[in-house]
Design an enzyme around this catalytic site. Structure first.
Site, PDB file in Angstrom:
ATOM      1  N   ASP A 141       0.841  53.673   3.385  1.00  0.00           N
ATOM      2  CA  ASP A 141      -0.474  53.447   2.792  1.00  0.00           C
ATOM      3  C   ASP A 141      -0.360  52.650   1.493  1.00  0.00           C
ATOM      4  OD1 ASP A 141      -3.410  54.187   2.693  1.00  0.00           O
ATOM      5  OD2 ASP A 141      -2.747  55.015   0.775  1.00  0.00           O
ATOM      6  N   GLU A 150       0.548  48.793   4.859  1.00  0.00           N
ATOM      7  CA  GLU A 150      -0.824  48.323   4.675  1.00  0.00           C
ATOM      8  C   GLU A 150      -0.870  47.477   3.404  1.00  0.00           C
ATOM      9  OE1 GLU A 150      -5.270  50.203   3.834  1.00  0.00           O
ATOM     10  OE2 GLU A 150      -3.494  50.955   2.807  1.00  0.00           O
ATOM     11  N   ASP A 169     -10.625  52.628   7.929  1.00  0.00           N
ATOM     12  CA  ASP A 169     -11.261  52.098   6.720  1.00  0.00           C
ATOM     13  C   ASP A 169     -12.310  51.045   7.060  1.00  0.00           C
ATOM     14  OD1 ASP A 169      -9.927  53.543   4.665  1.00  0.00           O
ATOM     15  OD2 ASP A 169      -8.159  52.286   4.934  1.00  0.00           O
TER      16      ASP A 169
END
Length: 763
Positions: A542, A567, A650
């Protein structure tokens, strides 16, 4: 008055395509637009800019909009075209096209003129009678050439031999010199100089490069004395054309501790070889020269800080200062590594040429097997039931039958936020998704079905357990009871005592300082514990842009995952609110992060997602080919490390931060499931009315052994259609336009189709 074919841009502008003019001049054709005005209207001026649809470039007048006045009371603010009045049509290249310019009535009745209120009282406004003005527009045309430079030490003379080669053809002159310090002041080096070298104003040398390959390439070999800091040069093509690097001189460092990027990474130059040497010798001498100096410096500092004299006489602050200097040297060493190794292009590296999957496949954390298909196994609402692990477990066999090889699970740790992305106690795996025992059960179930499991780990930030004396939450509890030294110093919200962040800060929680030895040690132990205790096979990382990719490499080397993806998400390039065609800078940032991990991790191809948005929303499918005819995202530069996707928790789900264009999702999947890279499919799309269509594309990918390095040949990239052939056995098209794969000895069968997409395979 709005011309035919115009499109409104929000509520303030109109976009009108230019049409081919019926007139020509000296064999040249022109583009034109006609706008008919009512002479009684209150319009005082027209503002416009020009846009090149092919490149996405915008053209203005003196850095501002073109402005055509239609009345005479407007003040000339510097960007007005035709601001003088009362003149007729002037001669010029477009002289005979005077009939296209607007002419108002020569006089108006008193009542008519009263309908237009002048800006200044007492002034009578007159309408435009007509004018002609010709203006030059400079168009930038991208040209793709490379310059390759290598340096080695001559064992006989101890001088540096610098070899320069370029694919610019014929008669290229190198304007060059050397410098002795970081000021980079040009000097003329001592002889000998290459043939065809002349002195220029006692400050530089000019050398005509020697031709090779029939004049298609040229090269030069330069002998340089010891003690020089760098080699400076620019390339002269002709009297009016000089080539520099982003407006600066090209700079090649010659000292062991100085390195500066001299060639853009996106050029991907091939390594040049000095005549008479092997490629290995060239590379070895260059690497040795650069690295030995840095190693020597670091060893000197380490031996100094550990000596008895230092320990006796130096304060703790002094020792910390030396340690910080070591950190800087390490960062400089990384900079040298990154800038001295070009971005990989996978045209030269193909591990899977066989038509069928090999019996044994080498697994790399950056690529997995190369044939991975990822399922994101949750959405933003999955935590609400409290039993998500059990719910997903019931769907494991269905996901396996669809062809998925990897399942990405949500963050497993105790978290301040129920979704898991604000972790607190990293060793507490009882979360809103279920208990640690339920987590182990689902991992075991997927393993039984041959599916690898990714854990979603949040390493960038961590929520604290306690407040410091100032009431700031920056003290941690649990098994990893770190103090404020674990928090970066440059996040103003959490008063950390660590070093500055090596990436971007996430301001909702304390950002962890990964430069601290104790932090890295604890994170590596935790990741290894997760692998052993839970059975995770790999990681989804992340907010990867929050810390240096070199730390990621450290963590992956320790935990040895079979697959890892980061990410790295930031904004694409836009001009006037519209996405630029060229997104090289955006994908370069993602590739830089992958490079920093030494290729041990892949990254989500945010560039491809963004370009798909623009292409499908605006029916601009030409965007899906870059200037070199390759896919325009990370998948076009480093496909084996690109994890392609169209939606996640997201961007879609109930958050919808960047939702894929509605009712066009299957076009997106037709693209990513037929192309190289590692595709990731979102849970919400699998268990929806798209299930059967996605299943057909998954089956096609598996059946044809499409993998992360598959070859793409783009057949069409036009306004209303994109088409490509993959590995010469799968053809696809998206968009409303027409395309059929080439006929002939090959016979194609249509195997999947839907709204604005079709996919074929060889019979």
């Amino acid at each position: 008055m709005i011309p035919h074919g115009s499109v409104r841009i929000k509520d303030y502008a109109i976009e009108t395509p230019l049409r081919k003019s019926s007139s020509s001049f000296e064999g040249q054709t022109f583009q034109e637009v006609k706008i008919d005005f009512d002479s009684k209207s209150a319009i005082a001026a027209i503002n416009f800019v020009l846009k090149d649809e092919e490149s996405g470039a915008w053209y203005q007048h003196r850095g501002r909009d073109f402005k055509i006045p239609l009345v005479d009371y407007l003040e000339d603010d510097g960007n007005m075209v035709g601001a003088k009045w009362g003149f007729g049509v002037l001669p010029g290249a477009l002289g005979q096209l005077s009939n296209i310019f607007l002419k108002a009535e020569e006089s108006h009745s008193k009542d008519e003129s009263n309908n237009i209120e002048p800006k200044e009282p007492g002034k009578e406004s007159r309408r435009l009678e007509g004018f002609y003005e010709e203006m030059a527009i400079a168009k930038e045309v991208p040209v793709y050439n490379s310059v390759t430079v290598s340096v080695r030490k001559c064992p006989e003379t101890d001088k540096n031999l610098l070899y320069l080669e370029t694919d610019l053809p014929r008669d290229v002159v190198v304007h060059w010199g050397v410098c002795r310090d970081d000021a980079r002041k040009w000097e003329i080096p001592a002889a000998p100089h290459p043939p065809d070298t002349v002195v220029f104003k006692d400050k530089a040398l000019r050398t005509l490069l020697q031709s090779k390959d029939g004049g298609n390439r040229c090269y030069g070999l330069f002998t340089l004395e010891e003690g020089l800091e760098g080699f400076l040069f620019v390339l002269k093509i002709d009297e009016n054309t000089w080539l520099k690097y982003k407006g600066n001189d090209f700079y090649i460092p010659l000292s062991s501790l100085s390195m500066s990027t001299s060639i853009p990474k996106q050029e991907k130059p091939e390594g040049a070889q000095v005549p008479g040497t092997t490629e290995k010798e060239n590379e070895g001498s260059s690497v040795t020269e650069y690295t030995n100096g840095i190693i020597k410096e670091i060893r000197h500092l380490v031996s100094g800080i550990s000596s008895e004299e230092i320990l006796k006489t130096k304060t703790k602050e002094a020792q910390e200062s030396i340690l910080q200097e070591i950190e800087k040297l390490a960062a400089e060493a990384y900079s040298i590594f990154r800038s001295s190794i070009p971005t990989f292009t996978e045209e030269d590296v193909t591990e899977f040429e066989e038509p069928k999957r090999p019996a044994t496949i080498k697994i790399s954390s950056g690529t997995g097997t190369g044939f991975e298909i990822v399922c994101q196994g949750f959405n933003w609402e999955s935590h609400k039931s409290g039993k998500w692990y059990l719910e997903l477990k019931s769907k494991a066999e269905e996901l396996s039958s669809l062809g998925f090889t990897v399942i990405w699970l949500p963050p497993p740790t105790e978290s301040v936020s129920p979704e898991g992305y604000m972790p607190k106690d990293l060793y507490n795996l009882n979360s809103r998704y279920g208990t640690i025992d339920e987590l182990k059960e689902i991992v075991k179930k997927f393993h039984e079905l041959g599916i690898r499991v990714l854990g979603d780990v949040v390493l960038n930030h961590r929520c604290a357990h306690y407040q410091n004396q100032n009431g700031v939450w920056n003290l941690f509890g649990g098994r990893l009871n770190w103090d404020d030294r674990a928090v970066v110093a440059d996040d103003p919200h959490f008063q950390g005592r660590g070093n500055k962040s090596s990436g971007d800060n996430f301001h909702a929680a304390p950002n962890i300082d990964h430069s601290q030895d104790f932090v890295r040690k604890d994170i590596k132990e935790w990741l290894c514990w997760l692998r052993k205790e839970v059975g995770y096979d790999g990681w989804r990382l992340d907010f990867a842009r929050g810390f240096w990719g070199g730390y990621v490499k450290d963590y992956l080397d320790a935990s040895e995952p079979s697959f890892a993806v980061g990410e790295y998400w930031d904004s694409l390039s836009y001009t006037y609110g519209e996405m630029d065609h060229n997104q090289d800078a955006h994908r370069q940032r993602i590739v830089d992060w992958i490079n920093a991990t030494n290729g041990t991790a892949g990254a989500f191809d945010v560039t491809t997602k963004g370009i798909l948005h623009a292409a499908l929303e605006r029916c601009e499918y030409w965007r899906l080919s870059d200037q070199k005819g390759r896919p325009p995202g990370v998948v076009g530069w480093w496909p084996s490390r690109a994890v392609t996707f169209i939606e996640n928790h997201d961007t879609g789900s109930t958050q919808g931060h960047w939702r894929f264009p509605g009712r066009k999702e299957m076009q997106g999947y037709a693209y990513i499931l037929t192309h190289p890279g590692t595709p990731s499919v979102f849970y919400d799309h699998i268990f929806s009315h798209y299930r059967s269509e996605i299943g057909a594309l998954l089956s096609l990918r598996v059946r044809n052994n499409i993998h992360c390095r598959s070859r793409v040949q783009i057949s069409k990239a036009e306004r209303d259609v994109y088409a490509a052939i993959i590995d010469e056995k799968v053809a696809m098209k998206i968009g409303p336009g027409h395309y059929e794969p080439p006929s002939g000895s090959q016979k194609w069968s249509l195997v999947a189709e839907g709204t604005d997409y079709k996919v074929w395979e060889l019979s």
